[in-house]
Write an enzyme that holds these catalytic residues in place. Sequence first.
Site, PDB file in Angstrom:
ATOM      1  N   CYS A 124       0.833  -1.206   0.000  1.00 35.45           N
ATOM      2  CA  CYS A 124       0.000   0.000   0.000  1.00 35.45           C
ATOM      3  C   CYS A 124       0.856   1.240   0.000  1.00 35.45           C
ATOM      4  O   CYS A 124       1.735   1.380   0.841  1.00 35.45           O
ATOM      5  CB  CYS A 124      -0.918  -0.006   1.223  1.00 35.45           C
ATOM      6  N   ASP A 268      -1.310 -10.174 -26.378  1.00 33.23           N
ATOM      7  CA  ASP A 268      -2.336 -10.151 -27.414  1.00 33.23           C
ATOM      8  C   ASP A 268      -3.598  -9.389 -27.011  1.00 33.23           C
ATOM      9  O   ASP A 268      -4.588  -9.411 -27.741  1.00 33.23           O
ATOM     10  CB  ASP A 268      -2.724 -11.583 -27.804  1.00 33.23           C
TER      11      ASP A 268
END
Length: 278
Positions: A124, A268
């Site tokens: 975080c 892709d």
Amino acid sequence: MSRINRRFAVTKVTRGEGANAGKILTDTRADIVTVEEPLEIRAGGTTLTTTMRTPGHDIELAHGWLYAEGLISTVDDVTTARYCAGSQNPEGTNTYNLLDIDLATSAKPVTPDFIRLTPTTSACGVCGTQSISELLHKVPAAISPIALDPELVMSLPERLAAEQQQFRKTGGIHAAGAFDLDGNPIVVREDIGRHNAADKVIGHLLLDGRLPATDMILVMSSRASFELVQKAAMAGFPALVAVSAASSLAVELAREAGMALAGFTRADRFNLYAGELI
């Protein structure tokens, strides 16, 4: 002993195949694990934050963190950065886990707003910040938008992976990279915390006089969270490409800041959350 990885004896557990089908197989061997240690960042003796990071490029990390937090705007705002003599383990040897920064008078004064009262974990980057709205006000108003080339975007995760030496050893570390608009790596940094990796990249660019990063793309091996978009926007990146998902607040901030944001990026395919394509 390496500061960035360590060896542990681990037991590999697998489900057998072929002649061993149905059996649970075990094998004890040495495995390489990424180091996680705290880094306390001080300014003039005042503790600003403690972040869990992988040791290495700590000066870049500190500069990047200070820049993303809005305390500094140029490299000249930092006069010195040094490890403190008190940064020692119980055996009395220096572990380089306490970094003290001297700020020039041109830097913003250290007020309570800049102090993180709770440790920043490796997961975080905004823990301890009083409110998200405070971070939104730090983002520069204008980022020069760029249209993304789909082929370039889909090539970036593989280009980042090619520079991830520590990941190939441990499989347990994030990477951030600044790439030019032709897909060439400018700087890649690894860290157990994704936000630390981004800070190291931003700090490197600041020290090298290459901010704002208006002609670069920030590429992350992680998800695209709010604090990463915020750091990218603060540094002037017009685009952020992430291998994993984007959070709702990251999407909202990217759109508000005029940044392009791509996630779930593969060789892709990818999701375009903000920005335009060529």
